[in-house]
Design a protein around this motif. Structure first.
Motif, PDB file in Angstrom:
ATOM      1  N   GLY A 123       0.981  -0.920   0.025  1.00  0.00           N
ATOM      2  CA  GLY A 123      -0.442  -0.185   0.139  1.00  0.00           C
ATOM      3  C   GLY A 123       0.960   1.468  -0.217  1.00  0.00           C
ATOM      4  N   ASP A 124       0.871   2.101   0.894  1.00  0.00           N
ATOM      5  CA  ASP A 124       1.147   3.440   0.862  1.00  0.00           C
ATOM      6  C   ASP A 124       2.714   2.768   1.742  1.00  0.00           C
ATOM      7  N   HIS A 125       3.067   1.968   1.492  1.00  0.00           N
ATOM      8  CA  HIS A 125       4.762   1.143   2.292  1.00  0.00           C
ATOM      9  C   HIS A 125       4.975   0.389   1.682  1.00  0.00           C
ATOM     10  N   ASP A 126       6.402   0.106   1.523  1.00  0.00           N
ATOM     11  CA  ASP A 126       6.946  -1.090   1.402  1.00  0.00           C
ATOM     12  C   ASP A 126       7.275  -1.628   2.339  1.00  0.00           C
ATOM     13  N   ILE A 127       7.285  -3.455   2.364  1.00  0.00           N
ATOM     14  CA  ILE A 127       7.464  -4.119   3.062  1.00  0.00           C
ATOM     15  C   ILE A 127       9.294  -4.266   2.963  1.00  0.00           C
ATOM     16  N   VAL A 128      10.480  -4.133   3.494  1.00  0.00           N
ATOM     17  CA  VAL A 128      11.163  -4.982   4.285  1.00  0.00           C
ATOM     18  C   VAL A 128      11.539  -6.064   4.833  1.00  0.00           C
ATOM     19  N   GLY A 129      11.928  -7.145   4.336  1.00  0.00           N
ATOM     20  CA  GLY A 129      12.379  -8.508   4.506  1.00  0.00           C
ATOM     21  C   GLY A 129      13.835  -8.119   4.893  1.00  0.00           C
ATOM     22  N   GLY A 130      14.617  -9.184   6.283  1.00  0.00           N
ATOM     23  CA  GLY A 130      16.245  -8.789   6.599  1.00  0.00           C
ATOM     24  C   GLY A 130      16.114 -10.017   6.815  1.00  0.00           C
ATOM     25  N   GLU A 131      17.761 -10.933   5.829  1.00  0.00           N
ATOM     26  CA  GLU A 131      17.539 -11.812   7.133  1.00  0.00           C
ATOM     27  C   GLU A 131      19.500 -11.350   8.116  1.00  0.00           C
ATOM     28  N   ILE A 132      18.769 -12.197   9.868  1.00  0.00           N
ATOM     29  CA  ILE A 132      19.883 -11.583  10.234  1.00  0.00           C
ATOM     30  C   ILE A 132      21.574 -12.047  10.260  1.00  0.00           C
ATOM     31  N   VAL A 133      22.487 -11.354  10.269  1.00  0.00           N
ATOM     32  CA  VAL A 133      23.622 -11.752   9.841  1.00  0.00           C
ATOM     33  C   VAL A 133      24.225 -11.721  11.063  1.00  0.00           C
ATOM     34  N   ALA A 134      23.829 -10.654  12.096  1.00  0.00           N
ATOM     35  CA  ALA A 134      24.933 -10.713  13.338  1.00  0.00           C
ATOM     36  C   ALA A 134      23.623  -9.480  14.363  1.00  0.00           C
ATOM     37  N   TYR A 135      23.551 -10.438  15.652  1.00  0.00           N
ATOM     38  CA  TYR A 135      22.672  -9.612  16.561  1.00  0.00           C
ATOM     39  C   TYR A 135      23.111  -9.612  18.360  1.00  0.00           C
ATOM     40  N   GLU A 136      22.765  -9.144  18.691  1.00  0.00           N
ATOM     41  CA  GLU A 136      23.106  -8.392  20.526  1.00  0.00           C
ATOM     42  C   GLU A 136      22.896  -8.206  20.621  1.00  0.00           C
ATOM     43  N   HIS A 137      22.330  -8.065  22.190  1.00  0.00           N
ATOM     44  CA  HIS A 137      21.057  -8.226  22.861  1.00  0.00           C
ATOM     45  C   HIS A 137      21.872  -7.742  24.496  1.00  0.00           C
ATOM     46  N   PHE A 138      21.174  -6.501  25.022  1.00  0.00           N
ATOM     47  CA  PHE A 138      21.841  -6.405  26.418  1.00  0.00           C
ATOM     48  C   PHE A 138      20.618  -5.979  26.779  1.00  0.00           C
ATOM     49  N   ASP A 139      20.648  -6.299  28.360  1.00  0.00           N
ATOM     50  CA  ASP A 139      20.487  -6.437  29.453  1.00  0.00           C
ATOM     51  C   ASP A 139      19.316  -4.281  29.418  1.00  0.00           C
ATOM     52  N   ARG A 140      18.768  -4.667  28.569  1.00  0.00           N
ATOM     53  CA  ARG A 140      17.636  -3.188  28.903  1.00  0.00           C
ATOM     54  C   ARG A 140      16.857  -2.749  29.280  1.00  0.00           C
TER      55      ARG A 140
END
Ligand SMILES: Cc1cc2nc3c(=O)[nH]c(=O)nc-3n(C[C@H](O)[C@H](O)[C@H](O)COP(=O)(O)O)c2cc1C
Length: 311
Positions: A126-143
């Motif tokens: 519609g008025d947006h494009d849907i963008v899909g990504g394959e994760i190549v690296a990720y991090e998560h933090f205790d926040r």
């Protein structure tokens, strides 16, 4: 179906989301980024995410051309950053310390999680494009993450009916029997307990400490006004308390009762000492809470105060 966009936006807004900033680097070497709450996790294997990009976005051409982007899940302290990346036509990266990820995409710090992605699809939405990504690296933090609900930034507070996290936590069924009034009184009692010996040493009652605090905050004030202000806390206060403070050299009568009282240097000194002790007690009591939780706690109590205050 014809829809009122404002109304539809309000309906969408009832879905609480996190808040992200999606960044990329254009082939010409320009950093772009925008605030996005349409982010969604898609697949664990392969690891994939998606988000939708308004076709009017100034960053659209970059996201259409480049094959790398990074999604930053914002922490609750980052509402200012979210507001800044929701602007147009400004240098959103000015003054920020940036890392660099796959494809030299700009990486922001202090977030709750960060996903570096390779674009694997773009669909028309519609008025947006849907963008899909394959994760190549990720991090998560205790926040703790920032929340967006009904057009406003919010923070997540655990549901009172959530399963107790530890065995010694009270189950909800019994905790509902404990009134807010009891809890507020208990907190007050416990916090005052440690202050009481200090008040005794200064030969002051709790209510006299409040009187000093009000004079310090409001400046010189008429005695009846002072008594009224302290009485709003529910404390039993009378002119005898002001007399005691005057006789102890902590307050000074400026002339008539109308002209009121002002603080003496000794009054300021004693008040500062007691206030510092009270602050230390409060800090100790709240040491396991984040500044954001304390803010929410105070905001809620303030609302109860407003609600219960006579008009
Ligand atoms: C909480 C929040 C969530 C948003 N979510 C999206 C989104 O999912 N997709 C989008 O294209 N714009 C979204 N926006 C709007 C963009 O951040 C905003 O239009 C921004 O100015 C676009 O920047 P650009 O024109 O530089 O690309 C959101 C804004 C806010 C405040």
């Amino acid at each position: 179906m014809s829809t009122d966009p404002g109304d539809l936006r309000r309906a969408f807004g009832t879905f609480a989301t996190g808040v992200t900033i999606v960044t990329a680097r254009s082939p010409a070497g320009q950093d772009v980024g925008l605030t996005v709450n349409s982010f969604s996790s898609v697949s664990l294997d392969p690891p994939m995410v998606l988000w939708s990009l308004a076709k009017t976005s100034g960053s659209r051409s970059t996201f259409m051309e480049t094959d790398s982007f990074a999604v930053h899940i914002l922490a609750q302290e980052q509402a200012g950053l979210a507001a800044s990346f929701a602007q147009r036509g400004v240098d959103k990266f000015a003054g920020l310390e940036l890392g660099r990820g796959v494809g030299y995409v700009p990486l922001l710090g202090e977030c709750s999680a960060r996903f570096q992605c390779r674009t694997v699809f773009r669909f028309d939405g519609g008025d947006h494009d849907i963008v899909g990504g394959e994760i190549v690296a990720y991090e998560h933090f205790d926040r703790a993450p920032l929340v967006f609900l009904s057009g406003r930034y919010a923070v997540a507070v655990e549901h009172p009916e959530a399963e107790p996290a530890t065995e010694d936590e009270e189950p909800f069924a019994t905790s509902t029997l404990i009134s807010l009034q009891y809890l507020v009184a208990k907190v007050h009692y416990e916090c005052q307990l440690a202050l009481r010996p200090e008040l005794a040493r200064a030969e002051l009652t709790e209510v006299e400490f409040y009187l000093l605090a009000v004079v310090a905050m409001a400046g010189p004030c008429a005695e009846d006004c002072l008594l009224r202000r302290v009485a709003t806390s529910g404390a039993a206060v009378s002119g005898a308390n002001i007399d005691h403070l005057v006789h102890s050299g902590l307050l000074l009568r400026r002339g008539s009762a109308q002209e009121g009282v002002r603080m003496t240097p000794e009054g300021s000194r004693i008040l500062m000492r007691l206030a510092a002790i009270r602050k230390a007690i409060e800090s100790e009591a709240l040491k396991d809470f984040s500044p954001m939780e304390i803010g929410v706690f105070k905001q809620m109590l303030r609302r109860v105060v407003q609600q219960t205050q006579p008009a």
